[in-house]
Design a protein around this motif. Structure first.
Motif, PDB file in Angstrom:
ATOM      1  N   SER A  10      28.021 -10.672   2.837  1.00  0.00           N
ATOM      2  CA  SER A  10      26.622 -10.651   3.293  1.00  0.00           C
ATOM      3  C   SER A  10      26.056  -9.238   3.207  1.00  0.00           C
ATOM      4  N   ARG A  11      24.769  -9.176   2.961  1.00  0.00           N
ATOM      5  CA  ARG A  11      24.041  -7.913   2.884  1.00  0.00           C
ATOM      6  C   ARG A  11      22.799  -8.053   3.750  1.00  0.00           C
ATOM      7  N   THR A  12      22.688  -7.240   4.795  1.00  0.00           N
ATOM      8  CA  THR A  12      21.481  -7.218   5.610  1.00  0.00           C
ATOM      9  C   THR A  12      20.538  -6.205   4.981  1.00  0.00           C
ATOM     10  N   VAL A  13      19.310  -6.634   4.729  1.00  0.00           N
ATOM     11  CA  VAL A  13      18.340  -5.820   3.999  1.00  0.00           C
ATOM     12  C   VAL A  13      17.076  -5.656   4.840  1.00  0.00           C
ATOM     13  N   ASP A  14      16.610  -4.420   4.942  1.00  0.00           N
ATOM     14  CA  ASP A  14      15.321  -4.130   5.573  1.00  0.00           C
ATOM     15  C   ASP A  14      14.273  -3.999   4.487  1.00  0.00           C
ATOM     16  N   PHE A  15      13.134  -4.620   4.697  1.00  0.00           N
ATOM     17  CA  PHE A  15      12.036  -4.607   3.728  1.00  0.00           C
ATOM     18  C   PHE A  15      10.810  -3.950   4.337  1.00  0.00           C
ATOM     19  N   GLU A  16      10.023  -3.300   3.482  1.00  0.00           N
ATOM     20  CA  GLU A  16       8.747  -2.737   3.929  1.00  0.00           C
ATOM     21  C   GLU A  16       7.759  -2.833   2.776  1.00  0.00           C
ATOM     22  N   LEU A  17       6.559  -3.335   3.087  1.00  0.00           N
ATOM     23  CA  LEU A  17       5.465  -3.396   2.116  1.00  0.00           C
ATOM     24  C   LEU A  17       4.430  -2.370   2.533  1.00  0.00           C
ATOM     25  N   ARG A  18       4.101  -1.446   1.619  1.00  0.00           N
ATOM     26  CA  ARG A  18       3.144  -0.384   1.906  1.00  0.00           C
ATOM     27  C   ARG A  18       1.970  -0.471   0.931  1.00  0.00           C
ATOM     28  N   ILE A  19       0.779  -0.247   1.448  1.00  0.00           N
ATOM     29  CA  ILE A  19      -0.420  -0.140   0.609  1.00  0.00           C
ATOM     30  C   ILE A  19      -0.521   1.331   0.222  1.00  0.00           C
ATOM     31  N   ILE A  20      -0.516   1.615  -1.090  1.00  0.00           N
ATOM     32  CA  ILE A  20      -0.558   3.011  -1.539  1.00  0.00           C
ATOM     33  C   ILE A  20      -1.892   3.369  -2.187  1.00  0.00           C
ATOM     34  N   CYS A  21      -2.634   2.359  -2.637  1.00  0.00           N
ATOM     35  CA  CYS A  21      -4.002   2.555  -3.132  1.00  0.00           C
ATOM     36  C   CYS A  21      -4.850   1.470  -2.485  1.00  0.00           C
ATOM     37  N   ARG A  22      -5.999   1.829  -1.985  1.00  0.00           N
ATOM     38  CA  ARG A  22      -6.871   0.885  -1.288  1.00  0.00           C
ATOM     39  C   ARG A  22      -8.098   0.607  -2.125  1.00  0.00           C
ATOM     40  N   SER A  23      -8.418  -0.659  -2.278  1.00  0.00           N
ATOM     41  CA  SER A  23      -9.638  -1.067  -2.956  1.00  0.00           C
ATOM     42  C   SER A  23     -10.834  -0.552  -2.145  1.00  0.00           C
ATOM     43  N   VAL A  24     -11.787   0.071  -2.828  1.00  0.00           N
ATOM     44  CA  VAL A  24     -12.940   0.649  -2.141  1.00  0.00           C
ATOM     45  C   VAL A  24     -14.028  -0.400  -1.924  1.00  0.00           C
ATOM     46  N   ASP A  25     -14.261  -1.218  -2.918  1.00  0.00           N
ATOM     47  CA  ASP A  25     -15.282  -2.258  -2.835  1.00  0.00           C
ATOM     48  C   ASP A  25     -14.974  -3.305  -3.888  1.00  0.00           C
ATOM     49  N   ASP A  26     -15.881  -4.255  -4.083  1.00  0.00           N
ATOM     50  CA  ASP A  26     -15.614  -5.319  -5.053  1.00  0.00           C
ATOM     51  C   ASP A  26     -15.983  -4.938  -6.489  1.00  0.00           C
ATOM     52  N   SER A  27     -16.278  -3.662  -6.733  1.00  0.00           N
ATOM     53  CA  SER A  27     -16.608  -3.223  -8.095  1.00  0.00           C
ATOM     54  C   SER A  27     -15.363  -2.891  -8.915  1.00  0.00           C
ATOM     55  N   GLY A  28     -14.191  -2.860  -8.253  1.00  0.00           N
ATOM     56  CA  GLY A  28     -12.957  -2.497  -8.938  1.00  0.00           C
ATOM     57  C   GLY A  28     -12.520  -1.072  -8.649  1.00  0.00           C
ATOM     58  N   ARG A  29     -13.324  -0.325  -7.905  1.00  0.00           N
ATOM     59  CA  ARG A  29     -12.949   1.050  -7.561  1.00  0.00           C
ATOM     60  C   ARG A  29     -11.849   1.037  -6.509  1.00  0.00           C
ATOM     61  N   ALA A  30     -10.940   2.016  -6.611  1.00  0.00           N
ATOM     62  CA  ALA A  30      -9.844   2.144  -5.646  1.00  0.00           C
ATOM     63  C   ALA A  30      -9.529   3.615  -5.468  1.00  0.00           C
ATOM     64  N   GLU A  31      -8.873   3.940  -4.351  1.00  0.00           N
ATOM     65  CA  GLU A  31      -8.479   5.322  -4.106  1.00  0.00           C
ATOM     66  C   GLU A  31      -7.014   5.372  -3.711  1.00  0.00           C
ATOM     67  N   VAL A  32      -6.332   6.444  -4.133  1.00  0.00           N
ATOM     68  CA  VAL A  32      -4.958   6.677  -3.721  1.00  0.00           C
ATOM     69  C   VAL A  32      -5.008   7.170  -2.277  1.00  0.00           C
ATOM     70  N   LEU A  33      -4.263   6.532  -1.399  1.00  0.00           N
ATOM     71  CA  LEU A  33      -4.277   6.907   0.015  1.00  0.00           C
ATOM     72  C   LEU A  33      -3.435   8.156   0.249  1.00  0.00           C
ATOM     73  N   ALA A  34      -3.884   9.020   1.133  1.00  0.00           N
ATOM     74  CA  ALA A  34      -3.127  10.224   1.476  1.00  0.00           C
ATOM     75  C   ALA A  34      -1.796   9.834   2.123  1.00  0.00           C
ATOM     76  N   GLU A  35      -1.819   8.808   2.949  1.00  0.00           N
ATOM     77  CA  GLU A  35      -0.615   8.266   3.589  1.00  0.00           C
ATOM     78  C   GLU A  35      -0.607   6.755   3.373  1.00  0.00           C
TER      79      GLU A  35
END
Length: 154
Positions: free
Chosen positions: A107-132
Motif C-alpha cells: 500500500s502507498r498512502t498519497v497526499d494530494f494538493e490542487l493549486r491554482i497557479i494562473c487565475r482567469s481574469v474575465d470571460d475574454s480569455g485573459r489570465a494572470e500568473v498568481l504571485a502565490e
C-alpha cells in the motif's frame, strides 16, 4: 522555450515554473501535473469547475507517482479525506501534486494538493500568473501495488 496557453493568452512556462509546474523539478517521491481549465470545463453558475475535475488530475499525478516509485501504475483503493478549499473557475491553470506520505509492503498512502497557479481574469480569455498559488483541494488516498510489482518498503 515552451509556451502554455491560458485562455487566449500565451504564458511563458518559465514564469509558471516558479510555482512548480515543471515536472522535471519535482522532489523525489512527488509527481505534478498541470492543466488549463477551459471555459467548457465550467458546469455551474459563476463559471465554477466541478470538484471531479481536480480528482481526475489527482488520479493522473498519482499514477505518475506510482510508476516513478514502483514501476507500476498501481490500483487506487480510495480517498480517506477530500477537502474543497477554494473554487476553480473556467480559464484557470491548475497543478495537481501527488506526494508519497507512507509506504507499506503493497500500500502507498498519497497526499494530494490542487493549486491554482494562473487565475482567469474575465470571460475574454485573459489570465494572470498568481504571485502565490491558491490551494483549491487537498486529499489523502491509498493506492495498492500488485504483489509481483511491489518494492520493499523503506
Amino acid at each position: 522555450m515552451h509556451r502554455l496557453r491560458a485562455g487566449r493568452d500565451v504564458v511563458d512556462v518559465e514564469r509558471v515554473a516558479l510555482h512548480g509546474l515543471d515536472v522535471d523539478a519535482c522532489p523525489p517521491e512527488t509527481a505534478r501535473r498541470g492543466r488549463h481549465t477551459a471555459a467548457g470545463c465550467a458546469c455551474a453558475a459563476g463559471n465554477l469547475v466541478d470538484g471531479a475535475f481536480g480528482l481526475k488530475l489527482f488520479g493522473d499525478a498519482g499514477t505518475h507517482l506510482a510508476i516513478t516509485i514502483d514501476g507500476h501504475e498501481s490500483l487506487f483503493a480510495g480517498y480517506a479525506s477530500v477537502e474543497f478549499l477554494a473554487p476553480v473557475r473556467g480559464g484557470d491553470v491548475v497543478e495537481a501534486e501527488a506526494r508519497l506520505a507512507s509506504k507499506g509492503r503493497r500500500s502507498r498512502t498519497v497526499d494530494f494538493e490542487l493549486r491554482i497557479i494562473c487565475r482567469s481574469v474575465d470571460d475574454s480569455g485573459r489570465a494572470e500568473v498568481l504571485a502565490e498559488p491558491i490551494v483549491a483541494t487537498r486529499a489523502r488516498g491509498t493506492a495498492v501495488v500488485p504483489t509481483d510489482a511491489a518494492t520493499t518498503a523503506s
